[in-house]
Design an enzyme around this catalytic site. Structure first.
Site, PDB file in Angstrom:
ATOM      1  N   TYR A  71       0.924  -1.126  -0.170  1.00 31.56           N
ATOM      2  CA  TYR A  71      -0.028  -0.143   0.012  1.00 31.56           C
ATOM      3  C   TYR A  71       0.952   1.348   0.133  1.00 31.56           C
ATOM      4  CZ  TYR A  71      -3.703  -3.107   1.367  1.00 31.56           C
ATOM      5  OH  TYR A  71      -4.709  -4.281   1.478  1.00 31.56           O
ATOM      6  N   PRO A  80     -15.432  -4.519   1.819  1.00 30.66           N
ATOM      7  CA  PRO A  80     -16.622  -5.315   2.529  1.00 30.66           C
ATOM      8  C   PRO A  80     -17.881  -4.271   2.099  1.00 30.66           C
ATOM      9  CG  PRO A  80     -15.265  -3.853   3.967  1.00 30.66           C
ATOM     10  CD  PRO A  80     -14.588  -3.944   2.811  1.00 30.66           C
ATOM     11  N   GLY A 130     -19.066   0.164  -3.320  1.00 28.31           N
ATOM     12  CA  GLY A 130     -20.245   0.843  -3.780  1.00 28.31           C
ATOM     13  C   GLY A 130     -21.085   0.100  -4.903  1.00 28.31           C
TER      14      GLY A 130
END
Length: 286
Positions: free
Chosen positions: A66, A211, A214
């Protein structure tokens, strides 16, 4: 549901001897655009991490890819290595300038990455170290064996795997105790149903990535909106509350870089869905 002093009220779960609240925080989004480079305001990113902890989050998930390296560094700078927060990180993916995610499970690479993660997270031992993705160019057992060795050497407290099938999970469990599995799972995407069932039976933590995607929420917008209106909540809060109801081993880690969005996510831990609502949501994509 909104407040300036939201508290994480989710139930607890044990990972490697540590007890954490089941609703955690995913730290992928505190990096730059497209998860590459540093954010425009690093102090704001660090403050979101501190705010999450202040609100009762004690499970934070990140990865060396990341940024790469940025998310881990910002977490280390923000909170160091607190005894009451479990920091989970991952190794096994490379990034390039085009933003691709490239599987790389070579044992020597993983051994190198654990040292860099320890340094960035400002700790002597990684609480939970997860194999990010199986690598077709490296035998799966060789990669997992490296994580097991790191645990034996005291560099890692607990081991997890990510993006695995039921078969690969079984193979990993033959080599080392697997504390968590991190696979994609949400209201609309139940592709890891079989893996979740194994985790349920074995008491393995299941960390669903994406989780509250959209696009997936839009697939069931009318159902979500109806339930959300009943509880004065949002679609996202209902979807998170459903995940928490779905299984006692479910550990959602919604991510954000926005303080208000963080509090809105945590408010889902205070949302109590009715049995019929849970059944309707569960049946929506099963």
């Amino acid at each position: 549901m909104s407040s300036n002093s939201i508290t994480n009220e989710s139930d607890t779960f044990e990972i490697g001897g540590s007890t954490v609240r089941r609703l955690g925080f995913g730290a992928m989004r505190i990096t730059g655009e497209d998860i590459i480079g540093a954010p425009e305001d690093e102090e704001s990113a660090r403050e979101v991490v501190r705010q999450a902890v202040d609100c009762g989050v004690d499970l934070i998930d990140t990865a060396d890819s990341y940024g790469p390296a940025v998310s881990e560094r910002l977490i280390g700078e923000a909170i160091g290595d607190p005894d009451d927060v479990l920091i989970a990180t991952k190794a096994g993916l490379l990034r390039n300038s085009e933003g691709e995610w490239l599987a790389h499970g070579d044992p020597d690479y993983i051994r190198n990455q654990v040292l860099t993660s320890l340094d960035r997270l400002r700790t002597d031992t990684i609480d939970l170290y997860q194999f990010h993705r199986p690598d077709d160019d490296t035998p799966f057992e060789d990669s997992v064996a490296t994580f097991a060795e790191l645990k034996d050497e005291g560099l890692v407290d607990a081991v997890g795997v990510s993006n695995v099938s039921a078969e690969l999970l079984d193979r990993a469990r033959e080599q080392v105790e697997i504390e968590t599995v991190q696979n994609r799972y949400n209201l609309n995407d139940r592709g890891s149903r079989e893996v979740l069932e194994i985790c349920d039976e074995a008491g393995i933590g299941f960390i669903p990535w994406a989780p509250i995607d959209g696009d997936d929420l839009a697939e069931h917008g009318d159902l979500l909106d109806g339930i959300a209106e009943t509880h004065d909540a949002t679609r996202r809060q209902v979807a998170l509350a459903w995940l928490l109801e779905r299984s006692a081993v479910m550990l959602p880690i919604p991510g954000t870089s926005d303080p208000a969005h963080l509090e809105s996510n945590l408010a889902a831990s205070q949302l109590s869905l009715g049995d019929d609502e849970v059944r309707r949501l569960t049946a929506a994509a099963d």
